[in-house]
Design a protein around this motif. Structure first.
Motif, PDB file in Angstrom:
ATOM      1  N   SER A 251       0.836  -1.193   0.000  1.00 15.65           N
ATOM      2  CA  SER A 251       0.000   0.000   0.000  1.00 15.65           C
ATOM      3  C   SER A 251       0.875   1.250   0.000  1.00 15.65           C
ATOM      4  CB  SER A 251      -0.904   0.015   1.236  1.00 15.65           C
ATOM      5  OG  SER A 251      -0.122   0.164   2.414  1.00 15.65           O
ATOM      6  N   TYR A 252       0.250   2.360  -0.324  1.00  7.47           N
ATOM      7  CA  TYR A 252       0.954   3.635  -0.282  1.00  7.47           C
ATOM      8  C   TYR A 252       1.376   3.947   1.149  1.00  7.47           C
ATOM      9  CZ  TYR A 252       1.780   8.623  -0.030  1.00  7.47           C
ATOM     10  OH  TYR A 252       2.338   9.847   0.220  1.00  7.47           O
ATOM     11  N   GLN A 253       0.542   3.585   2.134  1.00 10.25           N
ATOM     12  CA  GLN A 253       0.836   3.894   3.523  1.00 10.25           C
ATOM     13  C   GLN A 253       2.122   3.217   3.996  1.00 10.25           C
ATOM     14  OE1 GLN A 253      -2.192   3.008   2.371  1.00 10.25           O
ATOM     15  NE2 GLN A 253      -3.218   5.017   2.631  1.00 10.25           N
ATOM     16  N   SER A 254       2.252   1.935   3.666  1.00 10.44           N
ATOM     17  CA  SER A 254       3.475   1.235   4.081  1.00 10.44           C
ATOM     18  C   SER A 254       4.687   1.775   3.330  1.00 10.44           C
ATOM     19  CB  SER A 254       3.330  -0.271   3.851  1.00 10.44           C
ATOM     20  OG  SER A 254       3.193  -0.570   2.473  1.00 10.44           O
ATOM     21  N   PHE A 255       4.504   2.102   2.062  1.00 10.21           N
ATOM     22  CA  PHE A 255       5.589   2.692   1.273  1.00 10.21           C
ATOM     23  C   PHE A 255       6.021   4.018   1.894  1.00 10.21           C
ATOM     24  CE2 PHE A 255       6.617   5.328  -2.658  1.00 10.21           C
ATOM     25  CZ  PHE A 255       7.936   4.904  -2.701  1.00 10.21           C
ATOM     26  N   PHE A 256       5.041   4.858   2.238  1.00 11.29           N
ATOM     27  CA  PHE A 256       5.313   6.164   2.839  1.00 11.29           C
ATOM     28  C   PHE A 256       6.135   5.994   4.119  1.00 11.29           C
ATOM     29  CE2 PHE A 256       4.378   9.508   5.838  1.00 11.29           C
ATOM     30  CZ  PHE A 256       4.445  10.674   5.093  1.00 11.29           C
ATOM     31  N   ARG A 257       5.715   5.047   4.962  1.00 15.82           N
ATOM     32  CA  ARG A 257       6.369   4.847   6.252  1.00 15.82           C
ATOM     33  C   ARG A 257       7.830   4.405   6.081  1.00 15.82           C
ATOM     34  NH1 ARG A 257       3.200   1.445   7.775  1.00 15.82           N
ATOM     35  NH2 ARG A 257       4.385  -0.511   7.727  1.00 15.82           N
ATOM     36  N   PHE A 259       9.726   4.649   3.356  1.00 15.96           N
ATOM     37  CA  PHE A 259      10.500   5.620   2.590  1.00 15.96           C
ATOM     38  C   PHE A 259      10.950   6.776   3.481  1.00 15.96           C
ATOM     39  CE2 PHE A 259      11.517   8.916  -0.431  1.00 15.96           C
ATOM     40  CZ  PHE A 259      11.999   8.227  -1.533  1.00 15.96           C
ATOM     41  N   LYS A 260      10.037   7.314   4.277  1.00 12.33           N
ATOM     42  CA  LYS A 260      10.387   8.455   5.115  1.00 12.33           C
ATOM     43  C   LYS A 260      11.403   8.068   6.186  1.00 12.33           C
ATOM     44  CE  LYS A 260       8.455  12.447   7.439  1.00 12.33           C
ATOM     45  NZ  LYS A 260       7.232  13.204   7.787  1.00 12.33           N
ATOM     46  N   LYS A 261      11.285   6.853   6.688  1.00 11.13           N
ATOM     47  CA  LYS A 261      12.242   6.387   7.688  1.00 11.13           C
ATOM     48  C   LYS A 261      13.652   6.320   7.118  1.00 11.13           C
ATOM     49  CE  LYS A 261      13.188   2.511  10.810  1.00 11.13           C
ATOM     50  NZ  LYS A 261      12.737   1.166  11.270  1.00 11.13           N
ATOM     51  N   SER A 266       9.149  12.491   2.682  1.00 16.74           N
ATOM     52  CA  SER A 266       8.116  11.645   2.086  1.00 16.74           C
ATOM     53  C   SER A 266       8.431  11.390   0.613  1.00 16.74           C
ATOM     54  CB  SER A 266       6.753  12.328   2.201  1.00 16.74           C
ATOM     55  OG  SER A 266       6.685  13.429   1.308  1.00 16.74           O
ATOM     56  N   PRO A 267       7.833  10.346   0.028  1.00 17.60           N
ATOM     57  CA  PRO A 267       8.029  10.095  -1.408  1.00 17.60           C
ATOM     58  C   PRO A 267       7.638  11.289  -2.273  1.00 17.60           C
ATOM     59  CG  PRO A 267       6.996   8.205  -0.378  1.00 17.60           C
ATOM     60  CD  PRO A 267       7.004   9.291   0.650  1.00 17.60           C
ATOM     61  N   THR A 268       6.562  11.957  -1.894  1.00 13.15           N
ATOM     62  CA  THR A 268       6.119  13.121  -2.671  1.00 13.15           C
ATOM     63  C   THR A 268       7.142  14.248  -2.607  1.00 13.15           C
ATOM     64  OG1 THR A 268       3.811  12.559  -2.210  1.00 13.15           O
ATOM     65  CG2 THR A 268       4.271  14.802  -2.967  1.00 13.15           C
ATOM     66  N   GLN A 269       7.691  14.502  -1.417  1.00 12.08           N
ATOM     67  CA  GLN A 269       8.721  15.533  -1.276  1.00 12.08           C
ATOM     68  C   GLN A 269       9.984  15.164  -2.056  1.00 12.08           C
ATOM     69  OE1 GLN A 269       8.786  15.345   3.016  1.00 12.08           O
ATOM     70  NE2 GLN A 269       7.769  17.351   3.214  1.00 12.08           N
ATOM     71  N   TYR A 270      10.328  13.900  -1.999  1.00 13.46           N
ATOM     72  CA  TYR A 270      11.511  13.417  -2.735  1.00 13.46           C
ATOM     73  C   TYR A 270      11.321  13.639  -4.231  1.00 13.46           C
ATOM     74  CZ  TYR A 270      15.207  10.107  -4.157  1.00 13.46           C
ATOM     75  OH  TYR A 270      16.319   9.528  -4.718  1.00 13.46           O
TER      76      TYR A 270
END
Length: 276
Positions: A251-257, A259-261, A266-270
């Protein structure tokens, strides 16, 4: 007897794997070639008559059904029989990948002879390559497919070393694990899948990864996915959701978590950072 020959030169060059040329030859009695070295890998299939082939100081008396191999930059000598000169088909192949492929096969200037009955499809494939060169239209894919078929047959029947009962070193297992991850990271692979694929104990797998990557297998898989995702995010055509699913995240949520770690943003900021 007149020397009779015909052949082809492949114009569709490929630096990685390239069947460069081939032909059919019917030399006159006692015709010789060499002693000299060749610049490419060559296979000759004797279809009639007799001749001699010298390699590594040894003389081989050859006849119909024999196949002889020439290794690049090794001195060889060929001579047609005085009474019943041989005829043969041959192919030459080169490329950056070829030395790696030939390392898997027990064929060299020290061991250059095999028989047609030991490699029936390979013998015919050499003939087919040369014969097909007389067709019009594109031919390079045909040449390559036949050459790969020959190498496959050679590896099956003349492997460099038997993999049966071979004890794999930890580096071998680690390399196999990395290839599995690289080939399947888009899917929902887990440590359990890796253990099943490698057929080893789970704790042993963890020790191998700790030794070679200072991390555990699950962390390695996640980091591999994140590295791939970070590259995909640099394209303006890839949405964050698309990248997440393409790299094996549920999911996007797990990816977000994850990636940011790892990257601190965040992926969007990157993505925005690289698309400025």
């Amino acid at each position: 007897m007149k020397y009779y020959r015909w052949g082809f030169n492949n114009q569709d060059y490929n630096a990685q794997f390239y069947v460069s040329s081939g032909g059919f030859e019917k030399p006159h009695p006692c015709h010789s070639y060499g002693p000299m070295g060749r610049s490419g890998y060559m296979l000759h299939c004797v279809t009639g008559g007799h001749g001699i082939f010298k390699s590594n100081g040894k003389v081989y008396h050859l006849k119909k059904g024999d196949i002889f191999y020439i290794q690049p930059h090794k001195t060889t000598y060929m001579e047609a029989d005085a009474v019943d000169p041989w005829t043969f088909y041959w192919v030459r192949f080169i490329g950056n990948l070829v030395p790696q492929y030939m390392k898997r096969i027990n064929l060299s200037y020290q061991n250059p002879i095999i028989r047609q009955e030991d490699l029936p499809t390979g013998f015919q494939d050499v003939v087919d390559i040369v014969e097909y060169s007389q067709q019009t239209g594109p031919r390079d894919f045909y040449y390559q497919s036949k050459m790969f078929s020959i190498l496959h047959a050679l590896q099956l029947h003349f492997p460099k070393e038997s993999t049966k009962n071979k004890v794999l070193q930890t580096t071998d297992i680690y390399d196999r694990a990395l290839r599995y991850i690289a080939n399947n990271y888009e899917e929902q692979i887990s440590v359990h899948d890796l253990v099943d694929y490698l057929n080893i104990d789970r704790s042993y797998l963890f020790r191998i990864f700790k030794k070679h990557s200072q991390t555990n297998p699950q962390e390695f898989i996640t980091n591999y996915r994140l590295a791939k995702a970070s590259e995909l995010l640099k394209s303006k055509n890839n949405t964050v959701e698309y990248v997440a699913l393409s790299c094996g995240f549920l999911s996007y949520q797990s990816f977000f978590r994850f990636f940011k770690k790892k990257y601190g943003i965040s992926p969007t900021q990157y993505k925005k950072k690289y698309l400025k």
